[in-house]
Motif scaffolding. Structure first.
Motif: not given
Length: 183
Positions: A5-10, A19-30
């Motif tokens: 499962a992934k986190i969907l950014i819309v 910017a949101l992908e960059s902020a969340l990348a350190p969490l390691g989630y898809r």
């Protein structure tokens, strides 16, 4: 929720998605992305979304429209949603959003640390909730099957979640001799 499962950014703005992908990348989630409400709904209905970060105001289908639709569909009604808005505090929007059951309403620009903290908590809590639901279904299936037909070999006791708790003696395992049963 599947393990993939992934986190969907819309959001309809590419720079905000980045910017949101960059902020969340350190969490390691898809992470997944969508640039419209329609595209977001298609991905959510495919069943691979465990959390939705959703812009409120987009052309066509708005973020609130997406949430309204999700809450009417059984498979999507419990997916946590964080709404994002760049238009400042709005009491009507806040009341509507929380009335639809969103997890949070976040104002842009977004603090990456605060966003990571919220996302980690919501995504992990949702995964735990789904795991518990699956465990309940499995236990109900065990109960539904009933006791063994012969009664001679009782089904083994389920392990206690805490390994330090000893297994309980199966009911009906007594010998009929009170003196022996007490020992």
């Amino acid at each position: 929720m599947p393990s993939d499962a992934k986190i969907l950014i819309v959001d309809d703005h590419e720079d905000t998605l980045y910017a949101l992908e960059s902020a969340l990348a350190p969490l390691g989630y898809r992470l997944g992305r969508a640039t419209s409400g329609d595209e977001a709904l298609k991905q959510v209905l495919r069943g691979q979304v465990g959390l939705l970060l959703l812009d409120v105001r987009m052309p066509g289908v708005s973020g609130l429209d997406v949430v309204r639709y999700m809450r009417r569909v059984e498979q999507t009604q419990h997916i946590p949603v964080v709404l994002l808005t760049g238009f400042g505090p709005d009491q009507e929007l806040t009341a509507t959003a929380f009335g639809l059951g969103v997890a949070d309403l976040v104002m842009k620009p977004i603090d990456p640390w605060a966003l990571r903290t919220k996302v980690r908590y919501l995504f992990d809590a949702h995964r735990r909730h789904l795991a518990l639901e699956e465990e309940v279904r499995a236990l109900r299936a065990l109960v539904k099957d009933g006791p063994e037909p012969t009664g001679r070999h009782p089904r083994p006791a389920l392990p206690h979640p805490d390994p330090r708790v000893p297994l309980q003696r199966a009911q009906g395992a007594h010998t009929g001799n009170l003196e022996q049963d007490r020992t």
